[in-house]
Enzyme design. Structure first.
Site, PDB file in Angstrom:
ATOM      1  N   ARG A   6       0.748  -1.125  -0.095  1.00  0.00           N
ATOM      2  CA  ARG A   6      -0.099   0.011  -0.059  1.00  0.00           C
ATOM      3  C   ARG A   6       0.690   1.390   0.071  1.00  0.00           C
ATOM      4  O   ARG A   6       0.999   1.883  -0.981  1.00  0.00           O
ATOM      5  CB  ARG A   6      -0.859  -0.007   1.083  1.00  0.00           C
ATOM      6  CG  ARG A   6      -2.120   1.386   1.017  1.00  0.00           C
ATOM      7  CD  ARG A   6      -3.002   1.331   2.287  1.00  0.00           C
ATOM      8  NE  ARG A   6      -3.772   0.164   2.398  1.00  0.00           N
ATOM      9  CZ  ARG A   6      -4.747   0.084   3.124  1.00  0.00           C
ATOM     10  NH1 ARG A   6      -4.899   0.970   4.208  1.00  0.00           N
ATOM     11  NH2 ARG A   6      -5.622  -0.971   3.105  1.00  0.00           N
TER      12      ARG A   6
ATOM     13  N   HIS B 194      -8.298  -2.858  -7.872  1.00  0.00           N
ATOM     14  CA  HIS B 194      -7.982  -2.463  -6.471  1.00  0.00           C
ATOM     15  C   HIS B 194      -9.410  -2.165  -5.675  1.00  0.00           C
ATOM     16  O   HIS B 194      -9.954  -1.449  -5.867  1.00  0.00           O
ATOM     17  CB  HIS B 194      -7.430  -0.847  -6.880  1.00  0.00           C
ATOM     18  CG  HIS B 194      -6.670  -0.158  -5.402  1.00  0.00           C
ATOM     19  ND1 HIS B 194      -5.446  -0.834  -5.181  1.00  0.00           N
ATOM     20  CD2 HIS B 194      -7.191   0.987  -4.931  1.00  0.00           C
ATOM     21  CE1 HIS B 194      -5.126  -0.064  -3.784  1.00  0.00           C
ATOM     22  NE2 HIS B 194      -6.113   0.904  -3.911  1.00  0.00           N
TER      23      HIS B 194
ATOM     24  N   TYR C 179     -16.237  15.104 -13.636  1.00  0.00           N
ATOM     25  CA  TYR C 179     -16.015  16.295 -14.337  1.00  0.00           C
ATOM     26  C   TYR C 179     -14.695  16.180 -15.213  1.00  0.00           C
ATOM     27  O   TYR C 179     -14.740  16.887 -16.221  1.00  0.00           O
ATOM     28  CB  TYR C 179     -16.200  17.511 -13.689  1.00  0.00           C
ATOM     29  CG  TYR C 179     -17.444  17.803 -12.944  1.00  0.00           C
ATOM     30  CD1 TYR C 179     -18.635  18.130 -13.698  1.00  0.00           C
ATOM     31  CD2 TYR C 179     -17.288  17.671 -11.578  1.00  0.00           C
ATOM     32  CE1 TYR C 179     -19.777  18.085 -13.011  1.00  0.00           C
ATOM     33  CE2 TYR C 179     -18.670  18.021 -10.906  1.00  0.00           C
ATOM     34  CZ  TYR C 179     -19.704  18.085 -11.743  1.00  0.00           C
ATOM     35  OH  TYR C 179     -21.214  18.503 -11.026  1.00  0.00           O
TER      36      TYR C 179
END
Length: 808
Positions: free
Chosen positions: A31, A77, A121
């Site tokens: 990680r 993931h 967006y």
């Protein structure tokens, strides 16, 4: 069938230890820490691989970020979408990443700490350089493992055709480990890789001739080559990163500081706010305005200064107290051979070189396999075309495709693959040109096979290929260095003159502790009259001082207050000052003894203090120059029941006189008092009887004419010549200075050194105050009790005596 309950009786610490150990191992390996080979954390690797696999590459159009995020969390993931999107945004921020790995359209955040627009967006695609991280991944160059739900495969590392860990750096915190690897200039890192390949024993010293140090995307000035060298040698080291600032003149005779580059990972908005807070809180008087003029052309912060302010000093203050200058600590931890390892520069380069050798070897094996397979087919086709009529006849005589393949294999000794290629051959391929093409292809394949075999059998050829490819990347992607490196860390010295504009003011301190500074104008308007204070109070100190100076205020509690004049409240002459206890905390029974203005703490002077129980001490004036002064500071360690009765700034004086309550006086040279630090108790100055205590001390310059004025509790005062007291040594009882009376003897309230022009103020228990000009007193001997100034019966006992300086 009933299910029986199973339980294990285990100690809690064993269970928690085991669970946390597993969790830590996962956090560390999978990680928070980057891999030493490709410089990526798992989430970054998965994002890049997912985009590559979906064809969201640099040569195609942008694609909605949400689509990529969904793809990553759906396939590789299994975590929150925000963690994936945030990692994706960071890879696209040119102020965080030296060579962006993702290009993004839309708002992807800012240096001010603004968050990026929502993923619905923004649009993204891989950058050109990230294609180099993924190049050759289809050629079985890296190991693939099943994804979290075994429906797909994902790479454990990327081919990384450039040393991404050093180029883009990394930062992360895991369980028990953290990493901070700064970004570097691509061309310098590649030069270091090439040097290490040519000379596997190259030292850090040699490598640093090409890799000068970090190169931050935000530029700035890096100071401390020794820190860089230490980090490259050990993995840990500290450097200073400061903003790039220029001082420009502006109209009106003023100057402004213009900042065009700031340190790496500094939040610009927070930094500007802190600078402006210094201006607003008047901690830095010289700043007139702070503006952020950053636009699409580049970063620009303007700090406008007031007239006649020293810009260099202000800049140094900001370097020291704001994020205009920060320290960066290397902590080069990476996952190397599945373990977190503290990496040095040579081990990082070696890990990358080994990885590249492995990648190019596996790619060559893959290409060789493909070339051999094609060669086999081409040889079959050439053989078939040379006996074309027989081949056609055999095929026409066959029942179907399967039969045709079997017949070809039996009749002409073709292999299965060759027979498949022949029966699949299109008719137009039977022309003469095709035979020429096949012969050319055979020749090219032979060359390729020889080349690939050479790479796989010769380490020298393998190295040459890697170097050639790295040189190609260097040529295509190298950018000029952004950060300037300076050899030494500049020592920042800040003088108070820089921070505080020079202004003449009148400073006043009253006995009861009211302090203020008043402008010369306000003082002049009142003509120095009508000073505001309580009736019971009187003016202890008044002086024309500069805002760049300091006053030391000594208290009976054995403390002193370090008070810069510019920080005193600016109050009109006719208004009451601010009480000292609202500036620094003081004990309820602590009162002010003396006030001394100091312009230069380095002058040859000492502070002499005397306690009620007869202790005396001296400390160097320079020890009183402190950096932290939010509370009263100890200047004399007092025993229980003791208090400080005197504090004096000693310059030319060379003797000390101490007077006691029972009318003893002792005079001795100050050399007998050793100079010690602030927090000491001093030495014995006078030998006191059980019921006696010291009431006054007078510093004496034996070169100057000086008298002693003694005031008693019965209201009597007398003036004596100093010669009445011979110089002896300290810790003696001394000699009497009053005639002993059997009934109602005089007790000394105070002894004051006088040159003749002073006025003395006697204060009684009933609050009566009587001024006494010293010149009114006649000189008498030690055995006289002086003249009565006040009547004890009507005015009360004298409890205090003060010396009042006569104004010129």
């Amino acid at each position: 069938m009933t299910q029986t309950e199973r339980y294990q009786d285990l100690p809690l610490e064993e269970v928690i230890g085991d669970r946390f150990g597993r969790y830590s191992k996962y956090i560390i390996q999978d990680r928070a820490l980057p891999d030493a080979r490709d410089g990526l954390k798992p989430v970054q690797r998965r994002i890049l691989y997912a985009m590559h696999k979906e064809g969201n590459t640099n040569d195609k159009g942008f694609r909605k970020s949400a689509k990529t995020v969904g793809n990553v969390i759906g396939n590789y993931h299994p975590h929150g979408d925000s963690s994936v999107y945030e990692a994706m945004v960071r890879l696209s921020q040119d102020w965080k990443i030296r060579h962006m790995l993702i290009e993004m359209h839309g708002n992807n955040g800012s240096m001010d700490g603004d968050a990026a627009a929502a993923m619905r967006y923004t649009e993204a695609r891989l950058s050109a350089i990230s294609s180099e991280l993924l190049r050759d991944i289809e050629k079985r160059t890296v190991e693939f493992i099943p994804n979290f739900d075994d429906t797909d495969m994902e790479p454990t590392v990327l081919p990384a055709r450039f040393p991404n860990l050093l180029v883009n750096g990394s930062t992360g915190i895991s369980a028990g480990y953290a990493t901070d690897i700064p970004p570097h200039a691509l061309h310098e890192v590649l030069d270091a890789v090439l040097m290490r390949m040519d000379n596997p024993q190259a030292t850090v010293e040699q490598l640093m001739t090409v890799i000068k140090g970090p190169d931050f995307p935000t530029g700035g000035i890096i100071q401390g080559v020794d820190g860089i060298r230490k980090a490259y040698e050990t993995g840990k080291g500290k450097i200073i990163v400061r903003s790039k600032a220029d001082i420009e003149p502006i109209k009106g005779g003023k100057e402004q500081i213009v900042i065009t580059e700031i340190p790496f990972e500094v939040n610009k908005a927070n930094m500007i706010k802190k600078i402006d807070d210094y201006r607003f809180d008047r901690k830095l008087e010289g700043i007139a305005d702070v503006r952020d003029e950053t636009d699409r052309t580049g970063l620009r912060i303007v700090i406008e200064l007031k007239k006649d302010v020293q810009a260099t000093g202000i800049l140094n203050y900001l370097y020291k107290n704001t994020d205009l200058q920060v320290s960066y600590n290397f902590n080069m931890v990476a996952i190397h051979k599945r373990r977190p390892t503290m990496m040095t520069l040579p081990t990082l380069l070696d890990a990358y070189i080994e990885h590249q050798k492995e990648i190019v070897t596996k790619r060559s094996e893959y290409d060789l396999q493909k070339a051999n397979d094609r060669m086999h087919i081409v040889e079959g086709l050439i053989k078939a075309l040379s006996i074309l009529d027989k081949v056609i006849k055999t095929i026409r005589a066959s029942k179907d495709k399967r039969d045709a393949k079997n017949n070809l294999r039996e009749s002409f000794d073709f292999s299965e693959a060759q027979a498949e290629a022949i029966v699949s051959l299109q008719l137009y391929r039977l022309t003469n040109t095709d035979i020429t093409d096949l012969q050319k292809e055979e020749s090219d394949l032979r060359k390729l096979i020889d080349e690939l075999t050479g790479i796989l059998t010769s380490p020298a050829k393998l190295k040459k290929v890697i170097k050639k490819e790295l040189a190609g990347i260097r040529k295509q992607f190298a950018e000029p260095r952004r950060s300037i490196i300076e050899d030494k860390i500049e020592e920042i010295t800040i003088t108070r003159e820089v921070m505080i504009p020079s202004e003449e003011v009148v400073v006043s301190v009253t006995k009861e502790g009211y302090v203020k500074r008043t402008s010369i104008r306000s003082h002049a308007a009142s003509n120095g009259q009508d000073f505001a204070m309580k009736e019971s109070d009187y003016l202890l100190f008044e002086g024309n001082l500069n805002t760049q100076h300091t006053i030391l205020i000594f208290t009976t509690g054995g403390n002193f207050v370090y008070q810069p004049i510019n920080e005193l409240p600016d109050i009109r002459w006719k208004d009451l000052g601010q009480h000292l206890s609202s500036i620094v905390p003081l004990d309820a029974n602590e009162s002010i003894l003396a006030v001394y203005p100091v312009e230069d703490f380095d002058q040859d002077a000492t502070v002499l203090t005397v306690s009620k129980l007869g202790q005396v001490k001296r400390s160097a004036l320079k020890d009183y120059h402190v950096q932290r002064y939010s509370r009263a500071i100890k200047t004399m360690n007092l025993k229980k029941g003791d208090s400080m009765i005197f504090a004096g700034l000693m310059t030319t004086q060379n003797e000390l006189f101490i007077g006691t309550h029972n009318a003893y006086g002792v005079r001795f040279p100050v050399e007998e008092i050793p100079v010690t630090g602030l927090r000491t108790a001093g030495v014995k100055g006078v030998n006191l009887k059980d019921d006696d205590y010291a009431v006054s001390a007078v510093m004496i310059d034996s070169e100057e004419k000086q008298d002693l004025v003694v005031v008693t509790h019965r209201g009597a005062a007398k003036k004596m010549k100093l010669q009445e007291f011979e110089t002896g040594s300290r810790a003696k009882r001394g000699v009497v200075m009053l005639r002993e009376l059997k009934s109602n003897p005089h007790r000394v309230v105070g002894v004051i050194g006088a040159g003749g022009g002073e006025e003395i103020l006697l204060e009684t228990a009933k609050g009566v105050r009587s001024p006494l000009p010293v010149s009114n007193l006649k000189t008498v001997d030690r055995y006289s009790n002086g003249s009565f100034i006040l009547d004890e019966a009507t005015d009360g006992k004298v409890v205090a005596v003060y010396r009042v300086e006569k104004k010129e």
